[in-house]
Scaffold this motif. Structure first.
Motif, short mmCIF file in Angstrom:
data_model
loop_
_atom_site.label_atom_id
_atom_site.label_comp_id
_atom_site.label_asym_id
_atom_site.label_seq_id
_atom_site.Cartn_x
_atom_site.Cartn_y
_atom_site.Cartn_z
N LEU A 197 0.82 -1.21 0.00
CA LEU A 197 0.00 0.00 0.00
C LEU A 197 0.85 1.26 0.00
O LEU A 197 0.35 2.36 0.22
CB LEU A 197 -0.94 0.01 1.21
N GLY A 198 2.15 1.11 -0.23
CA GLY A 198 3.06 2.25 -0.22
C GLY A 198 3.91 2.25 1.04
O GLY A 198 3.82 1.35 1.87
N PRO A 199 4.76 3.26 1.18
CA PRO A 199 5.66 3.32 2.33
C PRO A 199 4.89 3.40 3.65
O PRO A 199 3.81 3.98 3.73
CB PRO A 199 6.44 4.62 2.11
N ARG A 200 5.50 2.80 4.67
CA ARG A 200 4.96 2.89 6.02
C ARG A 200 6.12 2.95 6.99
O ARG A 200 7.25 2.59 6.66
CB ARG A 200 4.03 1.74 6.35
N THR A 201 5.83 3.42 8.18
CA THR A 201 6.82 3.47 9.23
C THR A 201 6.58 2.29 10.16
O THR A 201 5.45 2.04 10.57
CB THR A 201 6.72 4.80 10.01
N ALA A 202 7.64 1.57 10.47
CA ALA A 202 7.56 0.41 11.36
C ALA A 202 8.64 0.52 12.42
O ALA A 202 9.77 0.94 12.12
CB ALA A 202 7.74 -0.88 10.57
N ALA A 203 8.30 0.15 13.64
CA ALA A 203 9.32 0.07 14.68
C ALA A 203 10.34 -0.96 14.24
O ALA A 203 9.97 -2.04 13.75
CB ALA A 203 8.68 -0.34 16.00
N LEU A 204 11.61 -0.64 14.37
CA LEU A 204 12.65 -1.57 13.95
C LEU A 204 12.54 -2.88 14.73
O LEU A 204 12.77 -3.96 14.19
CB LEU A 204 14.03 -0.94 14.12
N ALA A 205 12.14 -2.78 15.99
CA ALA A 205 11.95 -3.98 16.80
C ALA A 205 10.86 -4.89 16.21
O ALA A 205 10.91 -6.11 16.37
CB ALA A 205 11.60 -3.60 18.24
N GLU A 206 9.90 -4.30 15.49
CA GLU A 206 8.86 -5.09 14.81
C GLU A 206 9.48 -5.90 13.68
O GLU A 206 9.04 -7.02 13.38
CB GLU A 206 7.79 -4.15 14.26
N LEU A 207 10.51 -5.35 13.04
CA LEU A 207 11.18 -6.04 11.94
C LEU A 207 12.18 -7.08 12.42
O LEU A 207 12.65 -7.90 11.65
CB LEU A 207 11.89 -5.03 11.03
N LEU A 208 12.53 -7.02 13.70
CA LEU A 208 13.46 -7.97 14.30
C LEU A 208 12.90 -8.37 15.67
O LEU A 208 13.40 -7.93 16.70
CB LEU A 208 14.86 -7.35 14.44
N PRO A 209 11.86 -9.20 15.67
CA PRO A 209 11.16 -9.48 16.93
C PRO A 209 11.96 -10.29 17.95
O PRO A 209 11.65 -10.25 19.13
CB PRO A 209 9.92 -10.23 16.49
N HIS A 210 12.98 -10.98 17.52
CA HIS A 210 13.75 -11.81 18.44
C HIS A 210 15.21 -11.39 18.42
O HIS A 210 16.11 -12.18 18.13
CB HIS A 210 13.60 -13.30 18.08
N LYS A 211 15.46 -10.14 18.76
CA LYS A 211 16.80 -9.59 18.75
C LYS A 211 17.72 -10.36 19.69
O LYS A 211 17.32 -10.75 20.77
CB LYS A 211 16.77 -8.11 19.15
N TYR A 212 18.96 -10.52 19.24
CA TYR A 212 19.97 -11.13 20.09
C TYR A 212 20.25 -10.23 21.28
O TYR A 212 20.40 -9.01 21.14
CB TYR A 212 21.27 -11.35 19.30
N VAL A 213 20.29 -10.80 22.46
CA VAL A 213 20.62 -10.05 23.68
C VAL A 213 21.79 -10.77 24.33
O VAL A 213 21.65 -11.89 24.81
CB VAL A 213 19.41 -9.98 24.65
N GLY A 214 22.95 -10.13 24.32
CA GLY A 214 24.14 -10.72 24.91
C GLY A 214 24.41 -10.18 26.28
O GLY A 214 23.55 -9.54 26.91
N THR A 215 25.60 -10.40 26.75
CA THR A 215 25.97 -9.95 28.09
C THR A 215 27.07 -8.89 28.05
O THR A 215 27.63 -8.53 29.07
CB THR A 215 26.47 -11.15 28.92
N LYS A 216 27.38 -8.39 26.88
CA LYS A 216 28.46 -7.43 26.71
C LYS A 216 28.15 -6.09 27.39
O LYS A 216 29.02 -5.47 27.98
CB LYS A 216 28.68 -7.21 25.21
N TRP A 217 26.89 -5.62 27.25
CA TRP A 217 26.48 -4.34 27.82
C TRP A 217 25.35 -4.56 28.80
O TRP A 217 24.62 -5.53 28.73
CB TRP A 217 25.95 -3.40 26.72
N ALA A 218 25.20 -3.61 29.71
CA ALA A 218 24.07 -3.64 30.64
C ALA A 218 22.77 -3.50 29.86
O ALA A 218 22.73 -2.78 28.86
CB ALA A 218 24.20 -2.53 31.67
N PRO A 219 21.71 -4.16 30.29
CA PRO A 219 20.43 -4.04 29.59
C PRO A 219 19.95 -2.58 29.57
O PRO A 219 20.11 -1.86 30.54
CB PRO A 219 19.46 -4.89 30.40
N THR A 220 19.33 -2.19 28.42
CA THR A 220 18.83 -0.82 28.30
C THR A 220 17.34 -0.77 28.08
O THR A 220 16.76 0.29 28.02
CB THR A 220 19.50 -0.09 27.12
N GLY A 221 16.70 -1.88 27.92
CA GLY A 221 15.27 -1.87 27.63
C GLY A 221 14.58 -3.02 28.31
O GLY A 221 15.14 -3.68 29.18
N PRO A 222 13.33 -3.29 27.88
CA PRO A 222 12.54 -4.37 28.52
C PRO A 222 13.12 -5.74 28.29
O PRO A 222 13.86 -6.03 27.45
CB PRO A 222 11.17 -4.24 27.86
#
Length: 154
Positions: A129-154
């Motif tokens: 239907l043309g361009p749309r805006t999407a949360a990047l987290a919606e495009l990557l629903p299972h993001k890798y979460v490592g232990t390198k940095w302190a958590p910053t989100g949920p």
């Protein structure tokens, strides 16, 4: 050899912010396209209204190539610590292609990288239907979460 990019994909954006970011990415790749060197331009908008540009840098060894979004992220972080809010990338057609320039979503690697540095970032992506805006987290629903940095989100 260069190709004409054709129609600006920002003309299909319904909101002015997306239109501005896409038009900037389109203008960048339209002026800097080089076959087999630079095929994608990206723009990242920060919360203060600054636009940060990145150009895809290809390489003989594919793994050494750098995506336009990654370049734009580095440029943004050199310029400001403001939160990054919107990204868009535009692909220039090759000379033998009959398609116009088009929006492309960030690749998987860029999704991971951008979310590491901008967890609330949205992307302008194409759709039926043309361009749309999407949360990047919606495009990557299972993001890798490592232990390198302190958590910053949920």
């Amino acid at each position: 050899m260069s190709a004409r990019p054709g129609r600006d994909p920002s003309t299909d954006c319904t909101d002015p912010t997306s239109r501005r970011v896409v038009a900037t990415a389109f203008a960048l790749i339209s002026s800097r396209y080089v076959l087999a060197r630079h095929q994608i331009g990206a723009a990242i908008l920060d919360r203060e209204g600054g636009l940060h540009l990145g150009l895809h840098v290809d390489a003989m060894v594919g793994r050494a190539a750098v995506c336009a979004e990654a370049v734009a992220l580095g440029v943004a972080r050199m310029a400001t610590s403001a939160p990054l809010v919107l990204v868009a990338a535009v692909r220039h057609p090759k000379p033998d292609e009959r398609t116009p320039a088009r929006l492309v979503p960030p690749c998987g690697l860029c999704r991971e990288l951008l979310l590491d540095h901008a967890p609330d970032l949205a992307a302008v992506i194409g759709g039926p239907l043309g361009p749309r805006t999407a949360a990047l987290a919606e495009l990557l629903p299972h993001k890798y979460v490592g232990t390198k940095w302190a958590p910053t989100g949920p």
